[in-house]
Design a protein around this motif. Structure first.
Motif, PDB file in Angstrom:
ATOM      1  N   LEU A   1      33.232 -70.646  15.643  1.00 62.76           N
ATOM      2  CA  LEU A   1      34.129 -69.413  15.394  1.00 62.76           C
ATOM      3  C   LEU A   1      35.608 -69.960  15.345  1.00 62.76           C
ATOM      4  CD1 LEU A   1      32.571 -66.577  18.024  1.00 62.76           C
ATOM      5  CD2 LEU A   1      31.896 -67.406  15.669  1.00 62.76           C
ATOM      6  N   GLY A   2      36.271 -69.405  14.510  1.00 63.88           N
ATOM      7  CA  GLY A   2      37.760 -69.513  14.540  1.00 63.88           C
ATOM      8  C   GLY A   2      38.364 -68.475  15.138  1.00 63.88           C
ATOM      9  N   ILE A   3      39.099 -68.257  15.998  1.00 64.77           N
ATOM     10  CA  ILE A   3      39.619 -66.987  16.729  1.00 64.77           C
ATOM     11  C   ILE A   3      41.227 -67.146  16.791  1.00 64.77           C
ATOM     12  CG2 ILE A   3      39.664 -65.529  18.736  1.00 64.77           C
ATOM     13  CD1 ILE A   3      36.888 -65.664  17.330  1.00 64.77           C
TER      14      ILE A   3
ATOM     15  N   ALA B   1      50.309 -62.216  19.714  1.00 64.58           N
ATOM     16  CA  ALA B   1      51.484 -62.896  20.566  1.00 64.58           C
ATOM     17  C   ALA B   1      50.922 -62.083  21.907  1.00 64.58           C
ATOM     18  CB  ALA B   1      52.764 -62.238  19.993  1.00 64.58           C
ATOM     19  N   ALA B   2      50.700 -61.046  22.043  1.00 64.38           N
ATOM     20  CA  ALA B   2      50.679 -60.385  23.411  1.00 64.38           C
ATOM     21  C   ALA B   2      49.240 -61.013  24.164  1.00 64.38           C
ATOM     22  CB  ALA B   2      49.977 -58.764  23.127  1.00 64.38           C
ATOM     23  N   GLU B   3      48.372 -61.478  23.257  1.00 60.14           N
ATOM     24  CA  GLU B   3      47.367 -62.367  24.079  1.00 60.14           C
ATOM     25  C   GLU B   3      47.646 -63.820  24.394  1.00 60.14           C
ATOM     26  OE1 GLU B   3      43.493 -60.090  21.679  1.00 60.14           O
ATOM     27  OE2 GLU B   3      44.388 -61.856  20.871  1.00 60.14           O
ATOM     28  N   LEU B   4      48.618 -64.363  23.799  1.00 57.55           N
ATOM     29  CA  LEU B   4      49.246 -65.587  24.233  1.00 57.55           C
ATOM     30  C   LEU B   4      49.924 -65.402  25.476  1.00 57.55           C
ATOM     31  CD1 LEU B   4      50.235 -67.305  20.798  1.00 57.55           C
ATOM     32  CD2 LEU B   4      48.312 -67.971  22.308  1.00 57.55           C
ATOM     33  N   LEU B   5      50.901 -64.469  25.463  1.00 54.69           N
ATOM     34  CA  LEU B   5      51.468 -63.990  26.802  1.00 54.69           C
ATOM     35  C   LEU B   5      50.888 -63.698  28.022  1.00 54.69           C
ATOM     36  CD1 LEU B   5      54.181 -63.730  27.722  1.00 54.69           C
ATOM     37  CD2 LEU B   5      54.277 -61.137  27.223  1.00 54.69           C
TER      38      LEU B   5
ATOM     39  N   LEU C   1      47.687 -74.959  27.085  1.00 53.84           N
ATOM     40  CA  LEU C   1      48.535 -73.872  26.610  1.00 53.84           C
ATOM     41  C   LEU C   1      49.574 -74.154  25.546  1.00 53.84           C
ATOM     42  CD1 LEU C   1      48.400 -71.681  29.880  1.00 53.84           C
ATOM     43  CD2 LEU C   1      47.474 -71.035  27.639  1.00 53.84           C
ATOM     44  N   VAL C   2      50.267 -75.319  25.977  1.00 57.03           N
ATOM     45  CA  VAL C   2      51.253 -75.861  25.166  1.00 57.03           C
ATOM     46  C   VAL C   2      50.865 -76.003  23.514  1.00 57.03           C
ATOM     47  CG1 VAL C   2      52.639 -77.823  24.690  1.00 57.03           C
ATOM     48  CG2 VAL C   2      52.391 -76.733  26.905  1.00 57.03           C
ATOM     49  N   ASP C   3      49.606 -76.726  23.482  1.00 56.44           N
ATOM     50  CA  ASP C   3      48.899 -76.796  22.169  1.00 56.44           C
ATOM     51  C   ASP C   3      48.620 -75.518  21.557  1.00 56.44           C
ATOM     52  OD1 ASP C   3      49.018 -79.637  22.613  1.00 56.44           O
ATOM     53  OD2 ASP C   3      46.961 -79.902  23.572  1.00 56.44           O
ATOM     54  N   LEU C   4      48.194 -74.612  22.468  1.00 55.81           N
ATOM     55  CA  LEU C   4      47.814 -73.298  21.545  1.00 55.81           C
ATOM     56  C   LEU C   4      49.122 -72.513  21.253  1.00 55.81           C
ATOM     57  CD1 LEU C   4      45.358 -71.550  21.364  1.00 55.81           C
ATOM     58  CD2 LEU C   4      45.901 -70.420  23.510  1.00 55.81           C
ATOM     59  N   ARG C   5      50.250 -72.595  21.855  1.00 57.73           N
ATOM     60  CA  ARG C   5      51.391 -72.025  21.214  1.00 57.73           C
ATOM     61  C   ARG C   5      51.897 -72.541  19.823  1.00 57.73           C
ATOM     62  NH1 ARG C   5      53.499 -73.569  26.370  1.00 57.73           N
ATOM     63  NH2 ARG C   5      53.099 -72.031  28.139  1.00 57.73           N
ATOM     64  N   ALA C   6      51.546 -73.944  19.761  1.00 58.54           N
ATOM     65  CA  ALA C   6      51.857 -74.556  18.447  1.00 58.54           C
ATOM     66  C   ALA C   6      50.957 -74.017  17.437  1.00 58.54           C
ATOM     67  CB  ALA C   6      52.052 -75.846  18.531  1.00 58.54           C
ATOM     68  N   ALA C   7      49.581 -73.742  17.697  1.00 59.30           N
ATOM     69  CA  ALA C   7      48.632 -73.277  16.980  1.00 59.30           C
ATOM     70  C   ALA C   7      47.813 -72.300  17.559  1.00 59.30           C
ATOM     71  CB  ALA C   7      47.726 -74.444  16.512  1.00 59.30           C
TER      72      ALA C   7
END
Length: 247
Positions: A93-95, A99-103, A156-162
């Motif tokens: 799955l590609g999920i 922005a709220a979920e990243l926060l 989390l750093v990688d996830l903020r970028a993508a």
């Protein structure tokens, strides 16, 4: 959170499915009867319930409802999963996260680190903090938690970028293994799902059962009804539809 892409290989009658949902608010799958449309939904359900369960026993419950495990023997039937019994199965799955979920993930570093540590140690699901009490009482446990926290920070750093996660289920008949591809992706998606109220389940579907109940239906109240409601919104979509028809 939205399903942005789906890859299915060798799942039941689906040899290979690979598509992106684009930016549309809805995706429609069209085809004649018995052409595996429901199997696509079952593939998504299988990944969610096995890799990101919401309550103890959901994995077993789902496998039984999909006729992959027999309740009497508890034996896993790979032939019920695989189209080609000699080839591996993969569902990815590609999920996309909002922005709220990243926060939410950024603000939950301590909880995510403990979740990752618990999963790495293969401790039972449910009470994450209580399951770690004894281990975290030792210097070794505190050191392991610091390592887990640094790993989560990097992810989390990688996830903020993508901001896209790829939870994926692999079933290999040669090694008799059923596993995920990336533990962090599973943990992050599962954490976001469990942060929602039960009645706002992010993954659910209605089965193609249009028959209305016949006769009087027994009504249950109290703890049993709360448990049934939770399961109907998460692991047992057929129960949700049945409850709706009874209502």
């Amino acid at each position: 959170m939205r399903l942005a892409s789906l890859l299915i290989k060798n799942f039941r009658g689906l040899q290979e499915v690979d598509f992106s949902t684009g930016t549309a608010n809805a995706t429609v799958i069209v085809g004649p009867n018995a052409m595996e449309k429901t199997t696509i939904l079952e593939a998504v359900r299988l990944v969610r319930c096995l890799l990101m369960p919401n309550y103890p026993g959901e994995e077993q419950q789902t496998l039984q409802s999909l006729s992959i495990v027999q309740a009497s023997t508890q034996r896993l039937h790979f032939e019920a999963l695989l189209g080609d019994s000699n080839a591996a199965l993969e569902i990815k799955l590609g999920i996309d996260l909002t922005a709220a979920e990243l926060l939410l993930l950024d603000n939950s570093l301590a909880s995510l680190a403990q979740l990752h540590l618990r999963n790495t140690l293969a401790l039972p699901p449910g009470q994450e903090q209580l399951a770690l009490v004894q281990f975290l009482s030792s210097a070794t446990g505190q050191g392991s938690l610091r390592v887990a926290m640094e790993e989560v920070k990097k992810k989390l750093v990688d996830l903020r970028a993508a901001p896209r996660l790829y939870p994926a289920l692999i079933v290999d008949p040669a090694t008799q293994q059923m596993r995920g591809r990336d533990l962090f992706d599973q943990e992050f998606v599962g954490f976001v799902i469990r942060s929602q109220p039960v009645d706002r389940a992010l993954f659910s579907y209605f089965p193609a059962d249009r028959a209305m109940p016949t006769g009087e239906v027994a009504i249950q109240i109290g703890a049993a009804d709360v448990q049934a409601q939770m399961q109907s919104h998460m692991g047992m979509p057929a129960t949700k539809y049945q409850r709706l028809k009874q209502y």
